[in-house]
Design an enzyme around this catalytic site. Structure first.
Site, PDB file in Angstrom:
ATOM      1  CG  HIS A  80     -17.237 -33.647  13.241  1.00  0.00           C
ATOM      2  ND1 HIS A  80     -17.437 -32.325  13.531  1.00  0.00           N
ATOM      3  CD2 HIS A  80     -16.086 -33.999  13.872  1.00  0.00           C
ATOM      4  CE1 HIS A  80     -16.448 -31.900  14.325  1.00  0.00           C
ATOM      5  NE2 HIS A  80     -15.613 -32.887  14.539  1.00  0.00           N
ATOM      6  CG  ASP A 111     -12.888 -30.125  16.041  1.00  0.00           C
ATOM      7  OD1 ASP A 111     -13.395 -31.071  15.423  1.00  0.00           O
ATOM      8  OD2 ASP A 111     -13.059 -29.944  17.263  1.00  0.00           O
ATOM      9  CD  GLU A 167     -17.002 -35.039  17.242  1.00  0.00           C
ATOM     10  OE1 GLU A 167     -16.275 -35.720  17.989  1.00  0.00           O
ATOM     11  OE2 GLU A 167     -16.978 -33.782  17.249  1.00  0.00           O
ATOM     12  CD  GLU A 168     -16.715 -30.549  18.078  1.00  0.00           C
ATOM     13  OE1 GLU A 168     -16.539 -31.034  19.203  1.00  0.00           O
ATOM     14  OE2 GLU A 168     -15.784 -30.349  17.272  1.00  0.00           O
ATOM     15  CG  ASP A 212     -12.874 -35.046  14.602  1.00  0.00           C
ATOM     16  OD1 ASP A 212     -12.638 -33.846  14.397  1.00  0.00           O
ATOM     17  OD2 ASP A 212     -13.594 -35.449  15.530  1.00  0.00           O
ATOM     18  CG  HIS A 243     -13.361 -27.764  21.245  1.00  0.00           C
ATOM     19  ND1 HIS A 243     -13.837 -28.677  22.164  1.00  0.00           N
ATOM     20  CD2 HIS A 243     -13.406 -28.411  20.047  1.00  0.00           C
ATOM     21  CE1 HIS A 243     -14.144 -29.811  21.546  1.00  0.00           C
ATOM     22  NE2 HIS A 243     -13.887 -29.680  20.261  1.00  0.00           N
TER      23      HIS A 243
END
Lengths: 467, 467
Positions: B280, B292, B326-327, B354, B425
């Protein structure tokens, strides 16, 4: 006095009466020392003290409300630890507040970056400062640069901090932080931002004190995190001008009072002769100051307390000094030296713990070479803790750095600082970075040194010049 | 076609003509695969792609201006990498902005803590929310709690994320993040703050998506860093009520367009049959999304490019899909499944990268068991890379998680995610966390799988139900 201690004292006295002053020390009761060491290794007291300080006070910026809370905490803690004598001595400190900090790369690839104000920095205008950056490898390269390159720009000083057990990488590059603003302003820069003085690669900017001079204008000064410095370099490597916008809102707010807080375990034979164990009680404001210098506070407070608890009365007074306002210019250290100037000739040894909580691996001294045999005797007792005898060229520590100038012998119980500058002066300086077993080893080394040093009768002065 | 490739093709054709469909595969030219692997291991292409994305775009929150920059970047990169076919497919995404986040413990020991808004959270009132916290070990304990304990308080959910190579610790606790606000609101809480879902002990809060439900009020939701969660616990352990004040200013701002960006290396024999390689292109906004999912983007884009560069035309089409958004809820993945619904029966395999850039250590599959022999043949070529054959119960990856429902066989080239949730994140998800050698191993495994999978003629369906 408990029976077993009394017996030990009688034994020691017997030895003392039968030897010369240098010879005495070699015959100190090793069994007693070993039992103190065992008790100290099993104690979590130093860790508990740091925990108490970092949880119950937290960040302790000099001049902030937390600063006086720290002073009250320290007095209460000394009392709880059953110190013989507890007092505080006032210091006057300039008040500086950090405010907010934000920055972004505005060209060629706009994105936010992580910065923080350097301690003492002035603010940017409310609308921030936006300009092209000019990069220098280090402060020396900036000093040699043509002003034309710098005028109207934001200076970016980009030194890499090398990782080393002794922390020697720090001293090589910290000039970028302390002198960057003055050197940049001299050449007409609008602001300065440095690669953080740190060995990590985390998204934290490392703060720390910077200085202005009276004959240059004051420009804002900040540090960016290491990954952000890499990001800026990646853009410069593409051959494009890089522009940065930064907003800082620190403020200077007059002066405030704080205190050096002192606790003593009174000496039996020579109560006016002093073994000074120092640490500083203030911290930067973004972390909780666990490593810098909660660990030192825990180690030195526990040292006196464990000696007392184990019913050992040292021959000379163990004075634990928790200095105020180290971070913003050794204010407590300088005040102590001034206030105690007439008593400094009674200071037999001074030590400071202000390098985190890594394992101690070397005993460095600065004493009259004639007393080195006594130092080696102490080193032998430290050997089982993994500590070797070092050189006789010790610096002491920041708050006691002025004492050798008065002839005071200084000691370094040298810690492994390999990861100290990963966390130093960042929000990440928190309790979880302290290994309870390692801080217990530290405390045990300090207990050992303090109790043995208090027995040393040798002539410790004059101390050698520092090489 | 270069001479050596032509020779290889002729050789392969000879083999193909002389065998049955399952048997064919065993006789693929291993020397060619090995030379592709060697070239890939020596290539830094995947790393360079992540570097380009993270430097030239940086953070890429869905719906932000950087999102469309990413789309343009991806199209340009596919072109530069000489893909045969490049196109994009629109998706509609809700726009959410983070705003500022701040919090402090107001009692018993006032001090700031580090928090961040969870993705999708509403804001607090301008003056913030200040209340006593009520702590729960995990979401399940909250669900079982009496509402009287929760009413008018800030819920603190405090699960520990276990470190594991497979990342399985994440799934066990992420419910605190996704469901915490709904479960807290049901019982009358004013807000919810969780211990970050992360395995690190750094002073970063981990963001990530949370959900509301239509039948409960929307309360603000945040995460605090692990050291801060420890700090709160240390205060609770002292038996005192802990009060927190938090200010969040996120905002929902309608919808925006983004795109799934797709590049293809056209298959030679069955161009309409697809090996889907996914990642992504969006990221959270506080880091640069290197792990990520910049790493995934680099790996899958490099895979097609290296195959093409090495003049290998795969038997079936290799379709690299860079999913949008995606997130914030697998928006690109769902849109792809819908848009390609009629073509999904032509999808031979789907894979997604991912999970950072740790070494790949296992090949997991979900194919008709009759085709497992072909999978083992691929595994044998992956063995020199340190990769073993795994189970036939693969999930695929977030953006392809809906494809098995359409019968599409999925694969996991399982990465070592031991440290993935240290950075996940957070602002600390930056390029320096990627080891160039490890991402090259990843790319080599993907190249190997893709080129070999494109040759497989076996019946891959029906796939087994997931256990």
């Amino acid at each position: 006095m408990p029976k077993h201690v009394k017996k030990w004292f009688i034994f020691c006295l017997t030895i003392l009466c039968s030897t010369t002053s240098i010879g005495v020390f070699a015959k100190i009761d090793n069994a007693k020392i070993k039992s103190l060491q065992q008790m100290s290794l099993e104690s979590s007291l130093s860790y508990e003290i740091v925990e108490s300080l970092t949880v119950e006070v937290g960040p302790r910026l000099p001049g902030s409300p937390a600063d006086l809370k720290t002073v009250a905490w320290a007095e209460a803690k000394f009392k709880a630890l059953n110190y013989d004598k507890i007092y505080k001595e006032p210091v006057e400190i300039p008040v500086w507040t950090r405010g907010a900090a934000s920055a972004e790369i505005t060209a060629p690839f706009p994105q936010p970056i992580v910065i923080t104000a350097l301690g003492g920095s002035v603010a940017t205008p409310d609308e921030g400062i936006e300009a092209e950056i000019v990069r220098f490898d280090n402060i020396e390269q900036l000093q040699q640069a043509d002003s034309k390159l710098v005028e109207g720009k934001i200076v970016f000083i980009d030194p890499i901090t090398e990782r080393h057990r002794t922390g020697k990488g720090y001293g090589k590059v910290v000039g970028a932080r302390s002198k960057g603003a003055v050197e940049s302003a001299k050449k007409g820069a609008l602001a300065v931002v440095i690669r953080s003085i740190g060995t990590d690669s985390d998204r934290f900017a490392h703060t720390g004190m910077m200085r202005y001079s009276d004959d240059t204008i004051k420009i804002p000064a900040a540090a960016m995190s290491v990954p952000d410095a890499n990001q800026v370099n990646a853009m410069l490597d593409r051959g494009q001008p890089v522009r940065i916008k930064m907003n800082l809102s620190p403020a200077s707010k007059g002066v405030a009072s704080s205190y050096n807080v002192i606790g003593e375990i009174t000496g039996s034979t020579y109560p006016d002769e002093i073994i000074l164990l120092g640490a500083h009680h203030d911290s930067w404001d973004e972390g909780t100051g666990a490593l810098d210098d909660g660990a030192g506070v825990g180690i030195v407070m526990a040292t006196g307390a464990l000696i007392k608890k184990h019913s050992v009365q040292p021959k000379r007074t163990i004075r634990v000094v928790l200095y105020a306002a180290e971070e913003i210019g050794l204010i407590g250290g300088k005040a102590y030296a001034k206030a105690h100037e007439k008593e400094l000739d009674k200071h037999r040894f001074a030590l400071e713990s202000d390098f985190g909580a890594g394992l101690i691996w070397r005993l460095d001294t600065r004493v009259n070479p004639a007393a080195l045999e006594d130092m080696k005797n102490i080193a032998r007792m430290l050997e089982p803790l993994g500590i070797e005898m070092g050189h006789n060229n010790a610096g002491g520590g920041p708050d006691i750095s002025m004492l050798p100038g008065y002839g005071v012998p200084v000691i370094n119980l040298q810690q492994d600082g390999s990861d100290y500058f990963d966390y130093h002066h960042t929000p990440n300086d928190t309790l979880d970075k302290i290994d309870p077993a390692k801080i217990a080893q530290n405390t045990t080394a300090w207990v050992t040194f303090a109790v043995m040093a208090a027995e040393v009768d040798a002539q410790l002065r004059p101390i050698p010049e520092r090489k």
